[in-house]
Design an enzyme around this catalytic site. Sequence first.
Site: not given
Ligand code: DQA
Length: 147
Positions: A12, A108
């Site tokens: 992502n 978070r």
């Molecule tokens: C992340 C934090 C992760 O929890 C999340 O799933 C991501 C991005 C960050 O860069 O803050 O995809 O790694």
Amino acid sequence: MTTRVLVLNGPNLGRLGSREPDVYGDTSYTGLVEQCQRTGAELGLEVEVRQTDDESELVGWLHEAADGGLPVVLNPAAFTHYSYALRDACAQLTAPLVEVHISNPAARETFRHTSVVAAVATGTIAGFGLGSYLLALRAVALGLTEG
Ligand code: DQA
């Protein structure tokens, strides 16, 4: 000789800019690549930035870094929280490994509080936006990762 550094990104993160900009900012993935390369050039590092949504591809890149003795800056994204395959690949690295996060996972949801990678990383930088990557490159360049 220029030190080669792999900056590896998990799922992502290719959608930076459009993905939850309130959490991850509005700079695109291409913008991240440019910032890392610019900072790398300033620091005398040869930075190669990659992203994949595929766990096996990411594991393969970590094997490449292990075989080449390359330092790695890694944002494992969601794999951070559950991928033992990624952790085991990280454990094979011999050069420094800096785990990075754009957000601060500790602030978070509870599932983000666990990193299965952290214990095999040299150190972790989180919560500084894209600056987390730039700080990680500085840590590599300064040799702060040598313990
Ligand atoms: C992340 C934090 C992760 O929890 C999340 O799933 C991501 C991005 C960050 O860069 O803050 O995809 O790694």
